[in-house]
Enzyme design. Structure first.
Site, PDB file in Angstrom:
ATOM      1  N   CYS A   1       1.086  -1.166   0.006  1.00 54.70           N
ATOM      2  CA  CYS A   1      -0.104  -0.124  -0.327  1.00 54.70           C
ATOM      3  C   CYS A   1       0.835   1.379  -0.078  1.00 54.70           C
ATOM      4  O   CYS A   1       2.266   1.016   0.005  1.00 54.70           O
ATOM      5  CB  CYS A   1      -0.960   0.013   1.015  1.00 54.70           C
ATOM      6  SG  CYS A   1       0.035   0.116   2.818  1.00 54.70           S
TER       7      CYS A   1
ATOM      8  N   HIS B   1       6.152  -5.060   8.482  1.00 52.33           N
ATOM      9  CA  HIS B   1       6.059  -6.621   9.061  1.00 52.33           C
ATOM     10  C   HIS B   1       6.474  -7.567   7.927  1.00 52.33           C
ATOM     11  O   HIS B   1       5.026  -8.033   7.446  1.00 52.33           O
ATOM     12  CB  HIS B   1       5.022  -6.821   9.881  1.00 52.33           C
ATOM     13  CG  HIS B   1       4.948  -6.018  11.219  1.00 52.33           C
ATOM     14  ND1 HIS B   1       3.815  -6.035  12.198  1.00 52.33           N
ATOM     15  CD2 HIS B   1       6.080  -5.750  11.871  1.00 52.33           C
ATOM     16  CE1 HIS B   1       4.074  -5.348  12.954  1.00 52.33           C
ATOM     17  NE2 HIS B   1       5.539  -5.402  13.196  1.00 52.33           N
TER      18      HIS B   1
ATOM     19  N   CYS C   1       2.943   5.716   9.080  1.00 50.45           N
ATOM     20  CA  CYS C   1       1.637   5.864   7.815  1.00 50.45           C
ATOM     21  C   CYS C   1       0.762   6.798   8.510  1.00 50.45           C
ATOM     22  O   CYS C   1       0.237   7.203   9.390  1.00 50.45           O
ATOM     23  CB  CYS C   1       0.896   4.479   8.004  1.00 50.45           C
ATOM     24  SG  CYS C   1      -0.333   4.619   6.518  1.00 50.45           S
TER      25      CYS C   1
ATOM     26  N   HIS D   1       0.595  -5.505  19.544  1.00 48.02           N
ATOM     27  CA  HIS D   1       0.928  -5.029  18.053  1.00 48.02           C
ATOM     28  C   HIS D   1       1.438  -3.679  18.576  1.00 48.02           C
ATOM     29  O   HIS D   1       1.112  -2.923  19.250  1.00 48.02           O
ATOM     30  CB  HIS D   1      -0.465  -4.870  17.391  1.00 48.02           C
ATOM     31  CG  HIS D   1       0.054  -4.690  15.886  1.00 48.02           C
ATOM     32  ND1 HIS D   1       0.424  -3.475  15.244  1.00 48.02           N
ATOM     33  CD2 HIS D   1       0.070  -5.586  14.927  1.00 48.02           C
ATOM     34  CE1 HIS D   1       0.429  -3.659  14.086  1.00 48.02           C
ATOM     35  NE2 HIS D   1       0.407  -4.884  13.895  1.00 48.02           N
TER      36      HIS D   1
ATOM     37  N   GLU E   1       1.642  -0.966  16.644  1.00 48.05           N
ATOM     38  CA  GLU E   1       0.681   0.200  16.481  1.00 48.05           C
ATOM     39  C   GLU E   1      -0.303   0.288  17.680  1.00 48.05           C
ATOM     40  O   GLU E   1      -0.489   1.726  17.903  1.00 48.05           O
ATOM     41  CB  GLU E   1      -0.089  -0.046  14.966  1.00 48.05           C
ATOM     42  CG  GLU E   1      -1.247   0.963  14.883  1.00 48.05           C
ATOM     43  CD  GLU E   1      -2.116   0.572  13.722  1.00 48.05           C
ATOM     44  OE1 GLU E   1      -3.267   1.331  13.751  1.00 48.05           O
ATOM     45  OE2 GLU E   1      -1.758  -0.055  12.685  1.00 48.05           O
TER      46      GLU E   1
ATOM     47  N   THR F   1      -5.587   0.065  12.448  1.00 47.87           N
ATOM     48  CA  THR F   1      -5.815   0.244  11.302  1.00 47.87           C
ATOM     49  C   THR F   1      -5.932  -1.105  10.389  1.00 47.87           C
ATOM     50  O   THR F   1      -6.341  -1.169   9.195  1.00 47.87           O
ATOM     51  CB  THR F   1      -4.598   1.208  10.680  1.00 47.87           C
ATOM     52  OG1 THR F   1      -3.680   0.731  10.699  1.00 47.87           O
ATOM     53  CG2 THR F   1      -4.805   2.489  11.316  1.00 47.87           C
TER      54      THR F   1
ATOM     55  N   ASN G   1      -2.190  -7.853   8.795  1.00 49.67           N
ATOM     56  CA  ASN G   1      -3.415  -7.584   7.621  1.00 49.67           C
ATOM     57  C   ASN G   1      -3.255  -8.937   6.891  1.00 49.67           C
ATOM     58  O   ASN G   1      -4.117  -9.319   6.247  1.00 49.67           O
ATOM     59  CB  ASN G   1      -2.923  -6.243   6.778  1.00 49.67           C
ATOM     60  CG  ASN G   1      -1.896  -6.264   6.190  1.00 49.67           C
ATOM     61  OD1 ASN G   1      -1.811  -6.814   5.040  1.00 49.67           O
ATOM     62  ND2 ASN G   1      -0.884  -5.736   6.546  1.00 49.67           N
TER      63      ASN G   1
ATOM     64  N   SER H   1       2.055  -5.618   3.258  1.00 48.41           N
ATOM     65  CA  SER H   1       3.778  -5.140   3.561  1.00 48.41           C
ATOM     66  C   SER H   1       4.755  -6.209   2.447  1.00 48.41           C
ATOM     67  O   SER H   1       5.786  -6.374   2.846  1.00 48.41           O
ATOM     68  CB  SER H   1       4.230  -5.433   4.964  1.00 48.41           C
ATOM     69  OG  SER H   1       3.495  -6.355   5.390  1.00 48.41           O
TER      70      SER H   1
END
Length: 373
Positions: free
Chosen positions: A32, A62, A117, A145, A147, A185, A245, A288
């Site tokens: 992305c 990751h 991001c 995590h 994030e 996210t 993800n 990723s």
């Protein structure tokens, strides 16, 4: 980027009797704009500071192949900012950091370039704003995590982490009318909705963010799997095990009744997944995962079984992020035009040399353009 050769456990005569897999490649898949930005930031920092040691706080993204490639270029990855010598260069990973980490980097005199991001930064800003307004924040996500750790650090006294509906009875709520939820996210939209519905049932007046916190790329890649997996026999997701993800993509496929397998690269393909050699195979990648890994899987499958590639256009992602502020300043000081330095996402071109075939058709299903700067 070096990719181990696949372990082909069959003779050539055995391969010859298998034929005609049909590979479906969805757009979007893989990198992305946020991941592309983070990787390009490290690449540019290496180029801007030749001969100087570059450190990255946490894995930049990751994916073990991305990290390994940077290690081969001399980049050192650390899990503690105190492991970066004073005055050196550090890049913060795409997952975001807490204010405490940022302050420590400043105390140590580090040249800190933030590759977070922008969509993660959006969630950080929401946490700060709602905490200042007196809301209790229920952060939906995986407790360990990176994030989530970064978002939690923006307002630790106001934030509680909710991983599942089972966590709700243990929450300490002062005023059920002053509660807001935010999300990691990279969650599965399905999993997040289960928790959101449970929170709404427990706290009918809970406030929601102005727009979904689950990023457009995560949502689009999940939607592509959700749409295409039912017409396939096998789903292969290229991505690392610590990529949230990527894991979600395999879970979505399994929930739809199509076996999904998460692999780092072609060396992990198990030929037992292919019973006839005539399967319809959805090949996708987490946000990723580099596209060359996707190409290698496709090429190996077509070399083994023969067959065709079809590319499905699910969403048109037209996305560009500007370089981080400090990186722009460094570029400008060195006479480099930072205005032309945006990080954009474009769909990869499929060629016979790289993928082992070219698409027979491009099936436009639906289009959505997402632009973020």
């Amino acid at each position: 980027m070096s990719i181990p050769a696949p372990n082909l456990r069959s003779s050539r005569s055995e391969l010859a009797i298998c034929s005609a897999v049909h590979l479906i490649l969805p757009n979007p898949r893989g990198f992305c704009a946020g991941v592309r930005m983070a990787i390009d930031v490290v690449d540019r920092v290496i180029g801007l500071f030749p001969g100087e040691q570059v450190y990255v706080y946490h894995e930049i993204v990751h994916n073990k192949h991305v990290v390994s490639r940077f290690k081969d270029q001399g980049v050192i990855f650390v899990e503690d900012v105190e492991d970066v010598p004073r005055g050196k260069i550090v890049v913060f990973s795409a997952h975001g950091i807490s204010p405490q980490v940022r302050s420590l980097a400043k105390e140590r005199g580090l040249t800190a370039i933030d590759a977070t991001c922008p969509l993660v930064t959006k969630v950080h800003a929401e946490a700060i704003r709602y905490a200042r307004q007196g809301y209790q924040i229920l952060l939906i996500g995986h407790r360990n995590h990176q994030e989530v750790a970064g978002t939690f650090g923006e307002a630790p006294d106001s934030t509680q982490i909710v991983q599942s509906p089972e966590d709700i009875p243990t929450l300490s709520i002062k005023d059920p009318n002053r509660v807001v939820y935010l999300t990691q996210t990279t969650l599965s939209t399905d999993d997040a909705q289960i928790v959101i519905d449970a929170l709404r049932k427990a706290f009918p007046n809970i406030k929601e963010p102005p727009s979904s916190d689950i990023c457009y790329a995560t949502t689009n890649r999940q939607h592509a799997v959700r749409q295409l997996a039912p017409e396939c026999d096998v789903v292969i997701v290229i991505g690392s095990q610590n990529s949230s993800n990527s894991v979600r993509l395999t879970e979505i496929s399994g929930n739809l009744g199509t076996p999904g397998y998460l692999i780092d690269d072609v060396s992990e393909v198990n030929w037992a997944w292919f019973k006839t050699g005539k399967e319809r195979v959805l090949v996708t990648a987490g946000a990723s995962a580099p596209e060359d890994l996707v190409a290698k899987v496709c090429r190996t499958l077509l070399e083994r079984f023969g067959g065709t590639i079809e590319q499905r256009e699910i969403f048109d992602e037209d996305v560009e992020f500007a370089p981080p502020g400090l990186l722009r300043k460094i570029m400008e000081k060195r006479g480099i035009d930072s205005a032309a330095g945006g990080f954009s996402f474009t769909a990869p071109a499929i060629t016979h040399d790289l993928y082992g075939g070219t698409p027979l058709t491009i099936s436009a299903t639906s289009n959505q353009t997402s632009t973020h700067t």
